[in-house]
Motif scaffolding. Structure first.
Motif, short mmCIF file in Angstrom:
data_model
loop_
_atom_site.label_atom_id
_atom_site.label_comp_id
_atom_site.label_asym_id
_atom_site.label_seq_id
_atom_site.Cartn_x
_atom_site.Cartn_y
_atom_site.Cartn_z
N ARG A 79 -6.52 -8.99 -2.17
CA ARG A 79 -7.50 -9.14 -1.08
C ARG A 79 -7.39 -8.01 -0.07
O ARG A 79 -8.40 -7.50 0.41
CB ARG A 79 -7.29 -10.48 -0.39
CG ARG A 79 -8.27 -10.75 0.72
CD ARG A 79 -7.99 -12.11 1.36
NE ARG A 79 -9.01 -12.48 2.27
CZ ARG A 79 -9.05 -12.11 3.56
NH1 ARG A 79 -8.09 -11.37 4.06
NH2 ARG A 79 -10.04 -12.49 4.32
N HIS A 80 -6.19 -7.58 0.25
CA HIS A 80 -5.99 -6.55 1.26
C HIS A 80 -6.64 -5.21 0.87
O HIS A 80 -6.91 -4.38 1.72
CB HIS A 80 -4.50 -6.35 1.52
CG HIS A 80 -3.75 -5.80 0.34
ND1 HIS A 80 -3.31 -6.60 -0.69
CD2 HIS A 80 -3.40 -4.53 0.02
CE1 HIS A 80 -2.71 -5.84 -1.59
NE2 HIS A 80 -2.74 -4.59 -1.18
N ARG A 81 -6.93 -5.00 -0.41
CA ARG A 81 -7.57 -3.76 -0.84
C ARG A 81 -9.06 -3.73 -0.51
O ARG A 81 -9.65 -2.67 -0.39
CB ARG A 81 -7.43 -3.59 -2.34
CG ARG A 81 -6.02 -3.41 -2.81
CD ARG A 81 -6.03 -3.18 -4.29
NE ARG A 81 -4.70 -3.38 -4.85
CZ ARG A 81 -4.45 -3.50 -6.13
NH1 ARG A 81 -5.44 -3.46 -7.00
NH2 ARG A 81 -3.24 -3.69 -6.57
N TYR A 82 -9.68 -4.91 -0.40
CA TYR A 82 -11.13 -4.98 -0.27
C TYR A 82 -11.62 -5.56 1.04
O TYR A 82 -12.76 -5.33 1.40
CB TYR A 82 -11.70 -5.83 -1.42
CG TYR A 82 -11.34 -5.27 -2.77
CD1 TYR A 82 -11.99 -4.16 -3.27
CD2 TYR A 82 -10.34 -5.84 -3.53
CE1 TYR A 82 -11.65 -3.63 -4.50
CE2 TYR A 82 -9.98 -5.32 -4.77
CZ TYR A 82 -10.65 -4.22 -5.25
OH TYR A 82 -10.31 -3.70 -6.45
N VAL A 83 -10.80 -6.32 1.73
CA VAL A 83 -11.22 -6.99 2.96
C VAL A 83 -10.42 -6.42 4.11
O VAL A 83 -9.21 -6.30 4.03
CB VAL A 83 -11.02 -8.52 2.86
CG1 VAL A 83 -11.38 -9.19 4.16
CG2 VAL A 83 -11.84 -9.08 1.72
N TRP B 250 2.84 -15.82 -13.62
CA TRP B 250 2.32 -15.18 -14.82
C TRP B 250 1.21 -14.17 -14.47
O TRP B 250 1.11 -13.12 -15.09
CB TRP B 250 1.78 -16.24 -15.77
CG TRP B 250 1.40 -15.72 -17.11
CD1 TRP B 250 0.17 -15.28 -17.49
CD2 TRP B 250 2.24 -15.56 -18.24
NE1 TRP B 250 0.18 -14.88 -18.79
CE2 TRP B 250 1.46 -15.03 -19.28
CE3 TRP B 250 3.58 -15.81 -18.49
CZ2 TRP B 250 1.98 -14.75 -20.53
CZ3 TRP B 250 4.09 -15.53 -19.74
CH2 TRP B 250 3.30 -15.01 -20.74
N ASN B 251 0.40 -14.48 -13.47
CA ASN B 251 -0.74 -13.64 -13.10
C ASN B 251 -0.52 -12.90 -11.79
O ASN B 251 -1.49 -12.59 -11.09
CB ASN B 251 -2.01 -14.50 -13.01
CG ASN B 251 -2.41 -15.04 -14.34
OD1 ASN B 251 -2.58 -14.29 -15.29
ND2 ASN B 251 -2.52 -16.35 -14.44
N LYS B 252 0.70 -12.60 -11.44
CA LYS B 252 1.00 -11.91 -10.18
C LYS B 252 0.35 -10.53 -10.18
O LYS B 252 0.44 -9.79 -11.14
CB LYS B 252 2.51 -11.76 -10.01
CG LYS B 252 2.90 -11.28 -8.65
CD LYS B 252 4.39 -11.45 -8.47
CE LYS B 252 4.82 -11.06 -7.09
NZ LYS B 252 4.44 -12.02 -6.09
N GLY B 253 -0.36 -10.23 -9.09
CA GLY B 253 -1.04 -8.95 -8.95
C GLY B 253 -2.46 -8.94 -9.49
O GLY B 253 -3.17 -7.96 -9.32
N LYS B 254 -2.89 -10.02 -10.12
CA LYS B 254 -4.24 -10.09 -10.70
C LYS B 254 -5.15 -11.04 -9.94
O LYS B 254 -6.34 -11.06 -10.19
CB LYS B 254 -4.17 -10.55 -12.15
CG LYS B 254 -3.35 -9.68 -13.05
CD LYS B 254 -3.27 -10.29 -14.43
CE LYS B 254 -2.21 -9.65 -15.26
NZ LYS B 254 -2.00 -10.37 -16.52
#
Length: 107
Positions: free
Chosen positions: A54-58, A44-48
């Motif tokens: 995580r890969h965008r920020y770490v 239900w919350n895929k992508g959120k």
């Protein structure tokens, strides 16, 4: 022998077996229910969720180029000149990490 008679003779006849069966069934139901709700929540919350973004920020340690330098010739704000450079490239490179022989790191 019917199912009711078999169930009574194996589970309900002795209190210790009955209580153990109730605990085992509750444990199995708890694990199954938790797994089902977790799977539903993840879909239900895929992508959120953090695990999805995580890969965008770490940035992982494996995405650095590491230069191992045995001695530092220039200052940190100057151009770095070094001798006996050993380099290794792993994965997609996004940053440069320099290790000087005395253990200092520059990123």
């Amino acid at each position: 022998m019917s199912f009711a008679t078999a169930a009574y003779n194996t589970i309900f006849k002795r209190n210790s077996v009955y209580v153990g069966s109730v605990f085992a069934a509750a444990f199995a139901f708890g694990i199954g229910f938790d797994s089902g709700v977790t799977a539903f929540w993840d879909s239900w919350n895929k992508g959120k969720q953090w695990k999805d973004i995580r890969h965008r920020y770490v940035q992982d340690e494996e995405s650095y180029i590491t230069l191992k330098v045995d001695r530092h010739v220039a200052q940190a704000d100057e151009v770095l000149a070094c001798s006996n450079v050993e380099s290794s490239v792993v994965g997609l490179t996004k940053a440069l990490q320099i290790e000087v022989g005395n253990g200092q790191r520059y990123i």
